[in-house]
Design a protein around this motif. Sequence first.
Motif, PDB file in Angstrom:
ATOM      1  N   ASP A 160       0.851  -1.185   0.000  1.00 29.90           N
ATOM      2  CA  ASP A 160       0.000   0.000   0.000  1.00 29.90           C
ATOM      3  C   ASP A 160       0.894   1.244   0.000  1.00 29.90           C
ATOM      4  O   ASP A 160       1.812   1.357   0.815  1.00 29.90           O
ATOM      5  CB  ASP A 160      -0.863  -0.036   1.264  1.00 29.90           C
ATOM      6  CG  ASP A 160      -1.876   1.087   1.344  1.00 29.90           C
ATOM      7  OD1 ASP A 160      -1.511   2.240   1.052  1.00 29.90           O
ATOM      8  OD2 ASP A 160      -3.033   0.812   1.710  1.00 29.90           O
ATOM      9  N   PRO A 161       0.656   2.208  -0.915  1.00 24.09           N
ATOM     10  CA  PRO A 161       1.507   3.414  -0.965  1.00 24.09           C
ATOM     11  C   PRO A 161       1.590   4.142   0.371  1.00 24.09           C
ATOM     12  O   PRO A 161       2.626   4.720   0.699  1.00 24.09           O
ATOM     13  CB  PRO A 161       0.834   4.276  -2.037  1.00 24.09           C
ATOM     14  CG  PRO A 161       0.122   3.301  -2.914  1.00 24.09           C
ATOM     15  CD  PRO A 161      -0.358   2.215  -1.989  1.00 24.09           C
ATOM     16  N   LEU A 162       0.517   4.124   1.146  1.00 24.19           N
ATOM     17  CA  LEU A 162       0.542   4.775   2.453  1.00 24.19           C
ATOM     18  C   LEU A 162       1.552   4.097   3.367  1.00 24.19           C
ATOM     19  O   LEU A 162       2.346   4.754   4.049  1.00 24.19           O
ATOM     20  CB  LEU A 162      -0.856   4.738   3.080  1.00 24.19           C
ATOM     21  CG  LEU A 162      -0.968   5.246   4.533  1.00 24.19           C
ATOM     22  CD1 LEU A 162      -0.523   6.703   4.624  1.00 24.19           C
ATOM     23  CD2 LEU A 162      -2.391   5.061   5.046  1.00 24.19           C
ATOM     24  N   VAL A 163       1.554   2.755   3.378  1.00 31.70           N
ATOM     25  CA  VAL A 163       2.490   2.005   4.215  1.00 31.70           C
ATOM     26  C   VAL A 163       3.922   2.245   3.750  1.00 31.70           C
ATOM     27  O   VAL A 163       4.823   2.468   4.564  1.00 31.70           O
ATOM     28  CB  VAL A 163       2.155   0.502   4.182  1.00 31.70           C
ATOM     29  CG1 VAL A 163       3.189  -0.295   4.977  1.00 31.70           C
ATOM     30  CG2 VAL A 163       0.755   0.254   4.737  1.00 31.70           C
ATOM     31  N   ALA A 164       4.144   2.194   2.434  1.00 34.59           N
ATOM     32  CA  ALA A 164       5.488   2.419   1.900  1.00 34.59           C
ATOM     33  C   ALA A 164       5.991   3.816   2.253  1.00 34.59           C
ATOM     34  O   ALA A 164       7.166   3.994   2.609  1.00 34.59           O
ATOM     35  CB  ALA A 164       5.484   2.231   0.382  1.00 34.59           C
ATOM     36  N   TRP A 165       5.128   4.808   2.168  1.00 31.59           N
ATOM     37  CA  TRP A 165       5.512   6.184   2.502  1.00 31.59           C
ATOM     38  C   TRP A 165       5.852   6.314   3.987  1.00 31.59           C
ATOM     39  O   TRP A 165       6.866   6.923   4.351  1.00 31.59           O
ATOM     40  CB  TRP A 165       4.375   7.135   2.137  1.00 31.59           C
ATOM     41  CG  TRP A 165       4.661   8.571   2.485  1.00 31.59           C
ATOM     42  CD1 TRP A 165       5.409   9.458   1.769  1.00 31.59           C
ATOM     43  CD2 TRP A 165       4.211   9.269   3.657  1.00 31.59           C
ATOM     44  NE1 TRP A 165       5.454  10.670   2.426  1.00 31.59           N
ATOM     45  CE2 TRP A 165       4.724  10.583   3.577  1.00 31.59           C
ATOM     46  CE3 TRP A 165       3.418   8.920   4.745  1.00 31.59           C
ATOM     47  CZ2 TRP A 165       4.469  11.542   4.558  1.00 31.59           C
ATOM     48  CZ3 TRP A 165       3.164   9.873   5.721  1.00 31.59           C
ATOM     49  CH2 TRP A 165       3.680  11.162   5.622  1.00 31.59           C
ATOM     50  N   LEU A 166       5.023   5.733   4.843  1.00 35.04           N
ATOM     51  CA  LEU A 166       5.293   5.782   6.282  1.00 35.04           C
ATOM     52  C   LEU A 166       6.618   5.107   6.615  1.00 35.04           C
ATOM     53  O   LEU A 166       7.425   5.650   7.392  1.00 35.04           O
ATOM     54  CB  LEU A 166       4.162   5.088   7.051  1.00 35.04           C
ATOM     55  CG  LEU A 166       2.847   5.841   7.192  1.00 35.04           C
ATOM     56  CD1 LEU A 166       1.746   4.890   7.627  1.00 35.04           C
ATOM     57  CD2 LEU A 166       2.991   6.983   8.193  1.00 35.04           C
ATOM     58  N   TRP A 167       6.860   3.922   6.044  1.00 33.03           N
ATOM     59  CA  TRP A 167       8.100   3.206   6.334  1.00 33.03           C
ATOM     60  C   TRP A 167       9.312   4.009   5.851  1.00 33.03           C
ATOM     61  O   TRP A 167      10.339   4.074   6.520  1.00 33.03           O
ATOM     62  CB  TRP A 167       8.074   1.822   5.684  1.00 33.03           C
ATOM     63  CG  TRP A 167       9.308   1.021   5.949  1.00 33.03           C
ATOM     64  CD1 TRP A 167      10.246   0.620   5.052  1.00 33.03           C
ATOM     65  CD2 TRP A 167       9.757   0.531   7.226  1.00 33.03           C
ATOM     66  NE1 TRP A 167      11.249  -0.089   5.667  1.00 33.03           N
ATOM     67  CE2 TRP A 167      10.965  -0.151   7.005  1.00 33.03           C
ATOM     68  CE3 TRP A 167       9.242   0.617   8.517  1.00 33.03           C
ATOM     69  CZ2 TRP A 167      11.675  -0.756   8.041  1.00 33.03           C
ATOM     70  CZ3 TRP A 167       9.962   0.011   9.545  1.00 33.03           C
ATOM     71  CH2 TRP A 167      11.153  -0.666   9.299  1.00 33.03           C
ATOM     72  N   ASP A 168       9.166   4.637   4.688  1.00 33.98           N
ATOM     73  CA  ASP A 168      10.248   5.466   4.161  1.00 33.98           C
ATOM     74  C   ASP A 168      10.571   6.618   5.108  1.00 33.98           C
ATOM     75  O   ASP A 168      11.735   6.883   5.412  1.00 33.98           O
ATOM     76  CB  ASP A 168       9.844   6.003   2.788  1.00 33.98           C
ATOM     77  CG  ASP A 168      10.883   6.931   2.179  1.00 33.98           C
ATOM     78  OD1 ASP A 168      11.993   6.449   1.888  1.00 33.98           O
ATOM     79  OD2 ASP A 168      10.594   8.134   2.014  1.00 33.98           O
ATOM     80  N   ARG A 169       9.546   7.296   5.591  1.00 30.77           N
ATOM     81  CA  ARG A 169       9.768   8.433   6.484  1.00 30.77           C
ATOM     82  C   ARG A 169      10.352   7.989   7.818  1.00 30.77           C
ATOM     83  O   ARG A 169      11.212   8.677   8.399  1.00 30.77           O
ATOM     84  CB  ARG A 169       8.449   9.188   6.697  1.00 30.77           C
ATOM     85  CG  ARG A 169       7.926   9.893   5.462  1.00 30.77           C
ATOM     86  CD  ARG A 169       8.814  11.056   5.031  1.00 30.77           C
ATOM     87  NE  ARG A 169       8.857  12.077   6.068  1.00 30.77           N
ATOM     88  CZ  ARG A 169       7.980  13.077   6.168  1.00 30.77           C
ATOM     89  NH1 ARG A 169       6.981  13.172   5.298  1.00 30.77           N
ATOM     90  NH2 ARG A 169       8.081  13.972   7.131  1.00 30.77           N
ATOM     91  N   ILE A 170       9.890   6.850   8.329  1.00 30.37           N
ATOM     92  CA  ILE A 170      10.419   6.337   9.596  1.00 30.37           C
ATOM     93  C   ILE A 170      11.895   5.993   9.465  1.00 30.37           C
ATOM     94  O   ILE A 170      12.717   6.351  10.313  1.00 30.37           O
ATOM     95  CB  ILE A 170       9.607   5.107  10.055  1.00 30.37           C
ATOM     96  CG1 ILE A 170       8.210   5.537  10.524  1.00 30.37           C
ATOM     97  CG2 ILE A 170      10.332   4.361  11.180  1.00 30.37           C
ATOM     98  CD1 ILE A 170       7.265   4.377  10.770  1.00 30.37           C
ATOM     99  N   THR A 171      12.259   5.295   8.385  1.00 21.88           N
ATOM    100  CA  THR A 171      13.654   4.874   8.231  1.00 21.88           C
ATOM    101  C   THR A 171      14.554   6.052   7.887  1.00 21.88           C
ATOM    102  O   THR A 171      15.701   6.104   8.329  1.00 21.88           O
ATOM    103  CB  THR A 171      13.788   3.780   7.162  1.00 21.88           C
ATOM    104  OG1 THR A 171      13.214   4.218   5.927  1.00 21.88           O
ATOM    105  CG2 THR A 171      13.089   2.509   7.615  1.00 21.88           C
ATOM    106  N   ARG A 172      14.060   6.989   7.092  1.00 20.15           N
ATOM    107  CA  ARG A 172      14.862   8.179   6.770  1.00 20.15           C
ATOM    108  C   ARG A 172      15.243   8.953   8.033  1.00 20.15           C
ATOM    109  O   ARG A 172      16.316   9.542   8.118  1.00 20.15           O
ATOM    110  CB  ARG A 172      14.104   9.105   5.821  1.00 20.15           C
ATOM    111  CG  ARG A 172      14.073   8.670   4.362  1.00 20.15           C
ATOM    112  CD  ARG A 172      13.229   9.657   3.562  1.00 20.15           C
ATOM    113  NE  ARG A 172      13.125   9.269   2.185  1.00 20.15           N
ATOM    114  CZ  ARG A 172      13.987   9.607   1.234  1.00 20.15           C
ATOM    115  NH1 ARG A 172      15.043  10.343   1.534  1.00 20.15           N
ATOM    116  NH2 ARG A 172      13.810   9.224  -0.020  1.00 20.15           N
ATOM    117  N   SER A 173      14.325   8.968   8.998  1.00 18.52           N
ATOM    118  CA  SER A 173      14.560   9.722  10.229  1.00 18.52           C
ATOM    119  C   SER A 173      15.353   8.922  11.251  1.00 18.52           C
ATOM    120  O   SER A 173      15.633   9.423  12.342  1.00 18.52           O
ATOM    121  CB  SER A 173      13.222  10.134  10.850  1.00 18.52           C
ATOM    122  OG  SER A 173      12.569   9.017  11.438  1.00 18.52           O
ATOM    123  N   GLY A 174      15.693   7.689  10.923  1.00 19.65           N
ATOM    124  CA  GLY A 174      16.352   6.835  11.905  1.00 19.65           C
ATOM    125  C   GLY A 174      15.447   6.475  13.066  1.00 19.65           C
ATOM    126  O   GLY A 174      15.920   6.194  14.171  1.00 19.65           O
TER     127      GLY A 174
END
Length: 284
Positions: A160-174
């Motif tokens: 789901d694009p929403l899940v992918a976006w959330l995971w991206d933001r979480i990992t980008r921020s450490g």
Amino acid sequence: MTGVTREIVRLPTHPGLQGLVAGVVGFREQSAAPLERRQPAGTLLPLVLSFGDPFEIVDVAAGEGVGTYGSFLSGFMSGPVATRSGRSHACVQVYLTPLGISRLVGVPGRAFAGRVMAVEDLIPELGRSFSEQLAEAGSWRGRFDLVQATLLARAGDPADPLVAWLWDRITRSGGQVRIRDLVAETGWSHRYVTTVFQRTVGLTPKSAAGVVRFERAAADLGRLPVAEVAARHGYADQSHLTRDTVRYAGEPPAALAASRRPTAHTALGTSPAGSRARGVPARA
């Protein structure tokens, strides 16, 4: 380590598995006695395809799955897992990403988060007969090709694009981003965002962010003073980092830093960032 011989082989991941698989490792070990290890919580989820002695899960601190396995899959954990390998252990280890696990297994991540499960119960084609094929293969390249061809054939629809976006933001921020701020950006309710994310990944956004932050901090333990590691990774203080390290690794920072060794049973590195979408996915 006296009385132990070990072979570790890494080959590139097939391009078709990028974002789903973080790495593939061939591992063979001979020892005079069974070896015990403790694997801290992390964002790389091991799919262990054995063709040697059975592998024993001794303890799952924050979940279930204690038992003896030929091949097994470990879901997203929020605590350490203790293992014991036999005297003659051989396997191909595939490190799945939180976004890749549901696509390759075909079951939502929440179904096996916090659990260790036998592979044949999840992916029958990777069961006992497949282990025999791995044992008979003449090279690690041949084994890797067998494993990756099977996984490529199983790759389902993108997350789901929403899940992918959330995971991206979480990992980008450490793992340091405020989840409530991410939820506000989506325009959805906190309950909806949490439900959708947990269904795919297995943990809530907040819990997943905690594992990401610990994993990034753990990579600095032993390189930097503990107080500096705590400040760099957004912990309130050194005591906060120590509590989280005990929670996720089962031991304090100094012990974790001293015990880590670059074996096939340790994480290959930090989690892939997943989707690189910059904007918030539009609501339907």
